[in-house]
Design an enzyme around this catalytic site. Structure first.
Site, PDB file in Angstrom:
ATOM      1  N   TYR A 110       0.800  -1.234   0.000  1.00 55.10           N
ATOM      2  CA  TYR A 110       0.000   0.000   0.000  1.00 55.10           C
ATOM      3  C   TYR A 110       0.825   1.274   0.000  1.00 55.10           C
ATOM      4  O   TYR A 110       0.289   2.363  -0.172  1.00 55.10           O
ATOM      5  CB  TYR A 110      -0.974   0.014   1.195  1.00 55.10           C
ATOM      6  CG  TYR A 110      -0.301   0.023   2.549  1.00 55.10           C
ATOM      7  CD1 TYR A 110       0.160   1.213   3.104  1.00 55.10           C
ATOM      8  CD2 TYR A 110      -0.117  -1.156   3.265  1.00 55.10           C
ATOM      9  CE1 TYR A 110       0.783   1.226   4.331  1.00 55.10           C
ATOM     10  CE2 TYR A 110       0.503  -1.147   4.502  1.00 55.10           C
ATOM     11  CZ  TYR A 110       0.951   0.046   5.031  1.00 55.10           C
ATOM     12  OH  TYR A 110       1.578   0.064   6.245  1.00 55.10           O
ATOM     13  N   SER A 117       6.804   6.641  -5.977  1.00 56.11           N
ATOM     14  CA  SER A 117       5.480   7.174  -5.663  1.00 56.11           C
ATOM     15  C   SER A 117       5.073   8.251  -6.662  1.00 56.11           C
ATOM     16  O   SER A 117       5.836   9.172  -6.943  1.00 56.11           O
ATOM     17  CB  SER A 117       5.467   7.786  -4.265  1.00 56.11           C
ATOM     18  OG  SER A 117       4.265   8.530  -4.082  1.00 56.11           O
ATOM     19  N   HIS A 119       3.158  10.546  -6.068  1.00 54.76           N
ATOM     20  CA  HIS A 119       3.070  11.833  -5.378  1.00 54.76           C
ATOM     21  C   HIS A 119       4.326  12.674  -5.598  1.00 54.76           C
ATOM     22  O   HIS A 119       4.282  13.898  -5.540  1.00 54.76           O
ATOM     23  CB  HIS A 119       2.834  11.622  -3.886  1.00 54.76           C
ATOM     24  CG  HIS A 119       1.448  11.137  -3.576  1.00 54.76           C
ATOM     25  ND1 HIS A 119       0.361  11.969  -3.544  1.00 54.76           N
ATOM     26  CD2 HIS A 119       0.972   9.888  -3.333  1.00 54.76           C
ATOM     27  CE1 HIS A 119      -0.732  11.262  -3.256  1.00 54.76           C
ATOM     28  NE2 HIS A 119      -0.389   9.996  -3.133  1.00 54.76           N
ATOM     29  N   ASP A 126      -4.398  12.581  -3.423  1.00 60.35           N
ATOM     30  CA  ASP A 126      -5.392  11.777  -2.719  1.00 60.35           C
ATOM     31  C   ASP A 126      -6.481  12.736  -2.259  1.00 60.35           C
ATOM     32  O   ASP A 126      -6.171  13.812  -1.724  1.00 60.35           O
ATOM     33  CB  ASP A 126      -4.780  11.099  -1.489  1.00 60.35           C
ATOM     34  CG  ASP A 126      -3.717  10.073  -1.862  1.00 60.35           C
ATOM     35  OD1 ASP A 126      -3.777   9.546  -2.979  1.00 60.35           O
ATOM     36  OD2 ASP A 126      -2.830   9.812  -1.026  1.00 60.35           O
ATOM     37  N   GLU A 175      -7.547   1.932  -4.879  1.00 63.87           N
ATOM     38  CA  GLU A 175      -7.495   3.225  -4.185  1.00 63.87           C
ATOM     39  C   GLU A 175      -8.413   4.209  -4.908  1.00 63.87           C
ATOM     40  O   GLU A 175      -7.973   4.940  -5.792  1.00 63.87           O
ATOM     41  CB  GLU A 175      -6.063   3.776  -4.158  1.00 63.87           C
ATOM     42  CG  GLU A 175      -5.102   2.971  -3.301  1.00 63.87           C
ATOM     43  CD  GLU A 175      -3.783   3.688  -3.033  1.00 63.87           C
ATOM     44  OE1 GLU A 175      -3.608   4.825  -3.522  1.00 63.87           O
ATOM     45  OE2 GLU A 175      -2.933   3.105  -2.349  1.00 63.87           O
ATOM     46  N   HIS A 178      -7.129   7.968  -5.068  1.00 59.99           N
ATOM     47  CA  HIS A 178      -5.857   8.416  -5.647  1.00 59.99           C
ATOM     48  C   HIS A 178      -6.062   8.831  -7.106  1.00 59.99           C
ATOM     49  O   HIS A 178      -6.258   7.993  -7.978  1.00 59.99           O
ATOM     50  CB  HIS A 178      -4.823   7.281  -5.539  1.00 59.99           C
ATOM     51  CG  HIS A 178      -3.467   7.625  -6.108  1.00 59.99           C
ATOM     52  ND1 HIS A 178      -2.374   7.879  -5.320  1.00 59.99           N
ATOM     53  CD2 HIS A 178      -3.045   7.749  -7.389  1.00 59.99           C
ATOM     54  CE1 HIS A 178      -1.325   8.137  -6.095  1.00 59.99           C
ATOM     55  NE2 HIS A 178      -1.713   8.061  -7.357  1.00 59.99           N
TER      56      HIS A 178
END
Length: 208
Positions: A110, A117, A119, A126, A175, A178
Site C-alpha cells: 500500500y 510514488s 506523489h 489523494d 485506491e 488516488h
C-alpha cells in the site's frame, strides 16, 4: 542499466520524469534528485493536517484539480484534498514509518518505495469526501464522492490510478481516492477503455 529491487524486480529510472503522462510505478522510479520545477499551491480545501508541501501540485494539474473541485461542488459533491506533492525525503520518511509498523512486505502493498510514488511527480493527489472521514481509507469506496470521481475525473484529465480488480497490473490495492493527472485526452481514453496507465503504455504487469 536497471537495478534490482529487494525482491529481484528490475527497476528502471524514468527517462523523462517531467512528462505529464510519465509512468511511475514499482518498476519505473523517478531519478533521486528529481523535483518538479513548476509546483504551485493548489486552490482547493484540504484536510486540516495537510502540510504546506502536500497542498502543492504541478501547475497544470493544480489548475485542473481546482476546476474539478469547483464543478463537483456545483453538483452537490464536496471534496477535500488529503495529499498532493510529496518530496523524495517525505516519501522516504513515510515508507520507513509503514515498514516499522507493518513490516516491509506488507508496507509495499500500500505504500511506495521512495522514487516510485506518483506523489513525487506533483501530478497525483489523494482526495476524500467533505466530512474528512475515510481519508485515504477503503471506506471512501462506494461513497457518492468516489462514484462522482469515477464518472467525471477523466473530463478534467485525471484517472483513478489504482482501479478495482487491477491489483496484479498496478501492484497496488484499489485506491478510489488516488487521482493522477495525465491530461484530458489520455485520461478519457484510459477511463473509457477501463484500463490502467500500465496497459495504456503496454507495460508488463507489476506482479507485486
Amino acid at each position: 542499466p536497471p537495478t534490482k529491487g529487494n525482491n529481484g524486480d528490475s527497476i528502471q529510472v524514468v527517462s523523462n520524469p517531467a512528462s505529464i503522462p510519465a509512468l511511475v510505478n514499482k518498476q519505473n522510479k523517478l531519478p533521486d534528485s528529481y523535483k518538479p520545477n513548476d509546483l504551485v499551491s493548489t486552490d482547493i480545501p484540504f484536510i486540516s493536517s495537510a502540510t504546506r508541501e502536500k497542498r502543492k501540485m504541478r501547475q497544470e494539474a493544480a489548475h485542473a484539480v481546482t476546476q474539478l473541485f469547483a464543478d463537483a461542488k456545483a453538483q452537490g459533491i464536496t471534496l477535500l484534498g488529503v495529499s498532493g506533492y510529496r518530496s523524495h525525503a517525505t516519501q522516504t520518511t513515510l515508507f520507513d514509518y509503514y515498514v516499522s509498523r507493518d513490516g516491509y512486505e506488507k508496507a509495499r502493498t500500500y505504500s511506495a518505495l521512495p522514487g516510485t510514488s506518483e506523489h513525487e511527480t506533483g501530478l497525483a493527489i489523494d482526495v476524500t469526501g467533505g466530512n474528512g472521514k475515510c481519508a485515504a481509507e477503503d471506506c471512501f469506496g462506494g461513497t457518492p464522492e468516489a462514484l462522482w470521481l469515477d464518472e467525471h475525473a477523466a473530463e478534467y484529465g485525471f484517472i483513478i490510478r489504482y482501479p478495482q480488480g487491477k491489483e496484479s497490473i498496478t501492484g497496488y490495492q484499489y485506491e478510489p481516492w488516488h487521482l493522477r493527472y495525465v491530461g484530458k485526452e489520455i485520461a478519457l481514453e484510459i477511463m473509457n477503455a477501463d484500463i490502467t496507465l500500465e496497459e495504456y503504455f503496454n507495460e508488463v504487469p507489476v506482479n507485486n
